[in-house]
Design a protein around this motif. Structure first.
Motif, short mmCIF file in Angstrom:
data_model
loop_
_atom_site.label_atom_id
_atom_site.label_comp_id
_atom_site.label_asym_id
_atom_site.label_seq_id
_atom_site.Cartn_x
_atom_site.Cartn_y
_atom_site.Cartn_z
N GLY A 42 -19.61 0.81 8.84
CA GLY A 42 -19.09 1.61 9.45
C GLY A 42 -17.54 -0.15 9.33
O GLY A 42 -16.20 0.19 9.05
N ASN A 43 -18.21 -1.00 9.50
CA ASN A 43 -17.28 -2.10 10.05
C ASN A 43 -16.88 -2.51 8.85
O ASN A 43 -15.74 -2.66 8.28
CB ASN A 43 -18.72 -3.28 10.33
CG ASN A 43 -17.53 -5.07 10.57
OD1 ASN A 43 -17.55 -5.26 9.57
ND2 ASN A 43 -17.60 -5.02 11.69
N LEU A 44 -17.67 -2.37 7.50
CA LEU A 44 -17.69 -2.99 6.32
C LEU A 44 -16.21 -1.99 5.63
O LEU A 44 -15.23 -2.32 4.92
CB LEU A 44 -18.11 -2.88 5.41
CG LEU A 44 -18.07 -2.94 3.59
CD1 LEU A 44 -18.42 -4.46 3.45
CD2 LEU A 44 -19.27 -2.85 2.73
N LEU A 45 -16.69 -0.46 5.99
CA LEU A 45 -15.42 0.43 5.32
C LEU A 45 -13.95 0.18 5.93
O LEU A 45 -13.30 0.72 5.09
CB LEU A 45 -16.15 1.72 5.65
CG LEU A 45 -14.91 2.46 5.40
CD1 LEU A 45 -14.84 3.58 3.81
CD2 LEU A 45 -15.57 4.15 6.01
N ALA A 46 -14.08 -0.26 7.61
CA ALA A 46 -12.85 -0.69 7.92
C ALA A 46 -12.42 -1.33 7.00
O ALA A 46 -10.59 -1.56 7.18
CB ALA A 46 -13.75 -0.53 9.66
N ARG A 47 -13.09 -2.91 7.18
CA ARG A 47 -12.08 -4.00 6.21
C ARG A 47 -11.37 -3.85 4.94
O ARG A 47 -10.65 -3.71 4.08
CB ARG A 47 -13.29 -5.12 6.54
CG ARG A 47 -13.67 -5.38 7.68
CD ARG A 47 -14.16 -6.68 7.91
NE ARG A 47 -15.71 -6.36 7.52
CZ ARG A 47 -16.60 -7.43 6.69
NH1 ARG A 47 -16.37 -7.53 5.88
NH2 ARG A 47 -18.30 -6.36 6.74
N GLN A 48 -12.13 -2.67 3.85
CA GLN A 48 -12.23 -2.53 2.84
C GLN A 48 -10.81 -1.43 2.26
O GLN A 48 -10.20 -2.19 2.24
CB GLN A 48 -13.63 -1.33 2.36
CG GLN A 48 -14.14 -1.65 0.63
CD GLN A 48 -15.28 -0.63 0.59
OE1 GLN A 48 -16.12 -1.11 1.08
NE2 GLN A 48 -15.07 -0.11 -0.91
N LEU A 49 -10.90 -0.83 3.87
CA LEU A 49 -9.53 0.44 3.46
C LEU A 49 -7.79 -0.80 4.28
O LEU A 49 -7.40 -0.01 3.96
CB LEU A 49 -9.79 1.38 4.49
CG LEU A 49 -11.15 2.51 4.02
CD1 LEU A 49 -10.89 3.51 5.06
CD2 LEU A 49 -10.86 3.01 2.76
N ASP A 50 -8.16 -1.76 5.21
CA ASP A 50 -7.36 -2.37 5.93
C ASP A 50 -7.23 -2.99 4.28
O ASP A 50 -6.23 -2.91 4.25
CB ASP A 50 -7.94 -3.26 6.25
CG ASP A 50 -7.41 -4.05 7.64
OD1 ASP A 50 -6.03 -3.68 7.59
OD2 ASP A 50 -7.37 -5.12 6.60
N ARG A 51 -7.69 -3.53 3.52
CA ARG A 51 -7.47 -4.57 2.45
C ARG A 51 -6.46 -3.79 1.23
O ARG A 51 -5.90 -3.38 0.52
CB ARG A 51 -8.78 -4.89 1.39
CG ARG A 51 -9.45 -6.15 2.15
CD ARG A 51 -10.05 -6.65 2.08
NE ARG A 51 -11.11 -6.01 1.36
CZ ARG A 51 -12.41 -6.52 1.53
NH1 ARG A 51 -12.46 -6.72 2.78
NH2 ARG A 51 -13.46 -4.99 1.04
N ARG A 52 -7.16 -1.62 0.96
CA ARG A 52 -5.76 -1.04 0.38
C ARG A 52 -4.96 -1.25 0.84
O ARG A 52 -4.39 -0.46 -0.04
CB ARG A 52 -7.13 0.23 0.50
CG ARG A 52 -8.58 -0.22 -0.59
CD ARG A 52 -8.13 -0.51 -1.88
NE ARG A 52 -7.64 0.66 -2.49
CZ ARG A 52 -7.57 2.26 -3.35
NH1 ARG A 52 -8.88 2.48 -2.96
NH2 ARG A 52 -7.43 2.57 -3.30
N GLY A 53 -4.70 -1.44 2.43
CA GLY A 53 -3.28 -0.75 3.09
C GLY A 53 -3.06 0.07 3.91
O GLY A 53 -2.44 0.67 4.30
N MET A 54 -4.66 0.62 3.76
CA MET A 54 -4.11 2.20 4.47
C MET A 54 -4.06 1.73 6.17
O MET A 54 -4.39 0.75 6.59
CB MET A 54 -5.85 3.00 4.39
CG MET A 54 -5.83 3.49 3.15
SD MET A 54 -7.48 4.20 2.48
CE MET A 54 -6.77 6.14 3.10
N ARG A 55 -3.75 2.82 6.76
CA ARG A 55 -4.12 2.77 8.63
C ARG A 55 -5.36 3.08 8.83
O ARG A 55 -5.13 4.32 9.13
CB ARG A 55 -3.03 3.47 8.88
CG ARG A 55 -1.20 3.38 7.85
CD ARG A 55 -0.98 2.09 8.49
NE ARG A 55 -0.12 2.24 9.87
CZ ARG A 55 0.73 1.34 10.37
NH1 ARG A 55 1.27 0.29 9.84
NH2 ARG A 55 1.11 1.19 11.89
#
Length: 422
Positions: A42-55
């Motif tokens: 969950g922690n890694l996915l949150a950072r990964q999607l944040d880098r993609r520009g998602m909310r």
């Protein structure tokens, strides 16, 4: 069939790769709610999607985990404390998410809509027409195959079946297997005078009630093979039965069907979606599709419903390997020496082998087709098109939607090659 299967798997993987590489647009406007973001996936996915520009809306169990996550991400990412074992915590987190996403449509709504539509469709299609014992159905091509089975099937349902057969022998055999309700008439759909006489015969029986159902089932395969081997008569003989016969029978009986606000069921084929060989058969089935589409729109003003049945390969007289092989050999014999030299004896042998083995690849359960016909006649809400058979549903129909160059390539890889092919 292993080559077909291998080609299908390869085609499916190409299509899957193409589909999966297509990314959703406007990712910066998409909200994603993730639980268990203190650590791990969950922690890694949150950072990964944040880098993609998602909310990203990240739910953590502890404030410490939330702080550490916020320190590694942009200001877009927001966190909330959530304990999934406590209802009040879930309710509060849901409200928090709702305040942020606002009125944005979410995938869950779309999924619910699709499910609701399928439930509604299932409910609508299960609703049957009442007083079936008073309904007359006129079926062509009842000597054998689909027409013969449908006539017996509807007779068992108590309907008033008017069965058209090409021969008296076929009519006698059918009457011996059905109740006294079923009546037969001799009909050659290639002859206008025969159609006129049969229409008058039907009219005398239905009276003022009109004709509830017309099933255009009569058909032949004729000559299958390269178009170059054909002459005009080879093709015209098939069109006379499969297309012009359907049209003339329909035009003759439509006033009776309109009076009853009934149904027209036209038997096309997957060959009306994919032209897999030369000759009149595929041409005729494409024509049946076009005629049915225009007829459906015209008759909708009068409460008449038109359905198209598109069977795959079933074991009937149309797919008889001996007949098809004999006709193919006849075509070969009538071609010029130049054509025979171009195609070669190996091409002839390969094609004959394929046709002789066709019986083994055909489905024996004709009820898969006649059940579609019966549904089109007896359901209050029939479908516009019915695909009968697993090969039609999961191979030929999906293939008909593929880009033309892919379909052409598949046929090129799996068909016999002429000796002088480049």
């Amino acid at each position: 069939m292993w080559l077909y299967l291998l080609a299908l798997v390869g085609l499916w993987n190409l299509l899957r790769l193409f589909r999966e590489r297509k990314v959703v647009s406007h990712l910066q406007d998409k909200y994603v709610f993730i639980t268990g973001c203190d650590s791990g996936f969950g922690n890694l996915l949150a950072r990964q999607l944040d880098r993609r520009g998602m909310r990203v809306l990240a739910a953590c169990l502890t404030e410490k985990g939330a702080e550490q996550l916020r320190s590694k991400t942009s200001d877009r990412l927001e966190t909330v404390i959530l304990d999934v074992t406590k209802t009040e915590s879930i309710v509060a987190a849901t409200q928090w998410v709702k305040e942020r996403v606002g009125n944005r449509v979410m995938w869950l709504y779309l999924l619910a809509l699709v499910g609701l539509w399928n439930l509604l469709r299932l409910f609508r299609e299960r609703k049957m027409v009442s007083h079936l014992q008073d309904k007359y159905v006129f079926i062509t091509g009842c000597d054998s195959g689909f027409g013969n089975l449908l006539a017996r099937q509807l007779d068992r349902r108590g309907m008033r079946v008017l069965a058209a057969c090409l021969t008296e022998k076929g009519a006698e055999q059918l009457r011996s297997k059905t109740s006294d309700r079923l009546e037969t008439v001799i009909l050659d759909v290639t002859k206008t005078e025969s159609i006129v006489a049969a229409t008058q015969w039907v009219k005398e029986r239905v009276g003022n009630r009109g004709l509830w159902g017309l099933v255009n089932n009569a058909g032949i395969s004729g000559h299958l093979g390269p178009n170059e081997w054909m002459n005009k008569q080879n093709i015209a003989s098939v069109l006379d039965v499969n297309l012009l016969g359907v049209i003339e029978v329909t035009l003759s009986t439509v006033p009776l069907v309109r009076k009853a606000r009934g149904r027209v069921v036209n038997v096309a084929s997957i060959a009306g979606r994919l032209s897999f060989c030369g000759g009149g058969y595929c041409i005729s089935k494409y024509g049946v599709e076009a005629f049915s589409d225009s007829l459906r729109r015209e008759l909708s003003y009068f409460g008449v419903k038109v359905a198209i049945v598109e069977p795959g390969f079933f074991r009937t007289d149309v797919t008889n390997g001996v007949t098809l092989s004999s006709n193919f050999q006849m075509l070969w014999d009538q071609t010029s020496s130049e054509v025979r030299e171009v195609y070669g004896e190996n091409y002839l042998a390969s094609y004959l082998k394929m046709l002789n083995g066709l019986d083994q690849r055909c489905n024996k359960d004709l009820s898969l087709v006649t059940d579609c016909m019966e549904h089109a006649l007896t359901s209050c809400h029939p479908r516009t098109r019915y695909s009968a058979g697993w090969d039609a549903k999961f191979f030929y129909l999906p293939m008909s939607y593929l880009p033309t160059f892919l379909v052409d390539a598949l046929f090129y890889w799996t068909s016999p090659k002429p000796e002088k092919a480049l």
